[in-house]
Design an enzyme around this catalytic site. Structure first.
Site, short mmCIF file in Angstrom:
data_model
loop_
_atom_site.label_atom_id
_atom_site.label_comp_id
_atom_site.label_asym_id
_atom_site.label_seq_id
_atom_site.Cartn_x
_atom_site.Cartn_y
_atom_site.Cartn_z
N LYS A 179 41.77 38.96 34.10
CA LYS A 179 41.06 39.25 32.73
C LYS A 179 40.45 40.48 32.88
CE LYS A 179 41.53 34.38 31.57
NZ LYS A 179 41.37 33.34 30.45
N GLU B 83 44.24 35.01 24.52
CA GLU B 83 43.02 36.04 24.12
C GLU B 83 43.74 37.06 23.43
OE1 GLU B 83 41.46 36.00 28.26
OE2 GLU B 83 41.00 33.66 27.97
N GLU C 221 50.08 27.45 27.96
CA GLU C 221 48.75 27.67 28.09
C GLU C 221 48.19 26.89 27.11
OE1 GLU C 221 47.05 30.43 31.42
OE2 GLU C 221 47.57 31.52 29.70
P1 PGA Z 1 41.42 29.46 33.24
O1 PGA Z 1 42.06 30.47 32.49
O2 PGA Z 1 41.95 29.09 34.34
O3 PGA Z 1 39.99 30.28 33.39
O4 PGA Z 1 41.21 28.29 32.08
C1 PGA Z 1 43.53 30.48 32.42
C2 PGA Z 1 44.26 31.60 31.55
O5 PGA Z 1 43.53 32.18 30.66
O6 PGA Z 1 45.36 32.15 31.94
#
Ligand code: PGA
Length: 249
Positions: A11, A96, A166
């Site tokens: 990210k 996101e 997800e």
């Molecule tokens: P996380 O994120 O493992 O911090 O929950 C997963 C992702 O957004 O791919």
């Protein structure tokens, strides 16, 4: 046999120095599983990360790209630019991106086509929100994300597609789907692909689970027959945790 894949989505974390440090930590870890390992640093560090990992079994992938070939899109990065710094795989449709940057199924369908035209592999992300799950609409939501984002493709294109389910309510929250919830949804995704294309297409596509995968829950989630790997956010920022997940297969 479907590929096992564990991909770290960094990210908007890690500048150049932290990228170097984390990569050198990653290189110290030993891999005991058959999983392909990927990391997705920020655009600014892709070239450096690609150079630093080219002798190692770590693929550097991008977190996003634009759908146009090139042109007046200030601030954007296209497929050719990614290819020019060694990147062959791109994550598209992360929740996101959908939530904060208005990415729609329509724009994602264009991005997917553009990436494939440039011979890139796509990790296509999708998943329902908490309200959808509470209302019992999670399968319908996931089905429509698949239909609108991917079902314009020919069957052959799925050789270059990895799916990442997800559930939005599990991302960064510490709350994971139970291994059974993940398995049920992955089996539903595979059936949806089999109905649209064929059992062969459905059986060949790796489906990753993402959402608060950690060293202490990865093994159980990965033990499910339709879970072929993970897309890892928070836990991918620590080399030991990330490799504990890689080695959970
Ligand atoms: P996380 O994120 O493992 O911090 O929950 C997963 C992702 O957004 O791919």
């Amino acid at each position: 046999m479907r590929k096992h894949i564990v991909a770290g989505n960094w990210k908007m974390n890690n500048g150049l120095i932290q990228t170097e440090t984390l990569i050198s930590e990653l290189k110290k870890q030993s891999k005991t599983s058959d999983a392909e390992v990927m990391i997705a640093p920020a655009f600014t560090n892709l070239w450096h990360a690609f150079q630093s990992t080219r002798q190692d079994n770590i693929e550097v992938v991008a977190q996003n790209m634009h759908f146009a070939e090139n042109g007046a899109y200030t601030g954007e990065v296209n497929a050719g630019m990614l290819k020019s710094v060694g990147i062959k795989t791109v994550i598209l449709g992360h929740s996101e991106r959908r939530a904060y940057f208005n990415e729609t199924d329509e724009s994602l369908a264009k991005k997917v086509s553009q990436a494939l035209e440039h011979d890139m592999r796509v990790i296509f992300c999708f998943g329902e929100e908490l309200e959808d799950r509470k209302a019992g609409n999670h399968e319908a939501v996931v089905k429509s994300q698949l239909e609108n984002g991917l079902f314009h493709l020919e069957a052959d294109a799925f050789k270059h597609i990895v799916l990442a389910y997800e559930p939005v309510w599990a991302i960064g929250t510490g709350e994971t789907a139970s291994p059974e919830q993940a398995q049920d949804m992955h089996a539903f995704i595979r059936k949806t692909l089999a109905d649209k294309y064929s059992a062969e297409v459905a059986d060949g596509v790796s489906i990753l689970y993402g959402g608060s995968v950690k060293p202490n829950n990865a093994k159980e989630i990965f033990s499910k027959p339709d879970v072929d790997g993970g897309l890892i956010g928070g836990a991918s920022l620590k080399a030991e945790d990330f490799y504990a997940i890689v080695n959970a297969f």
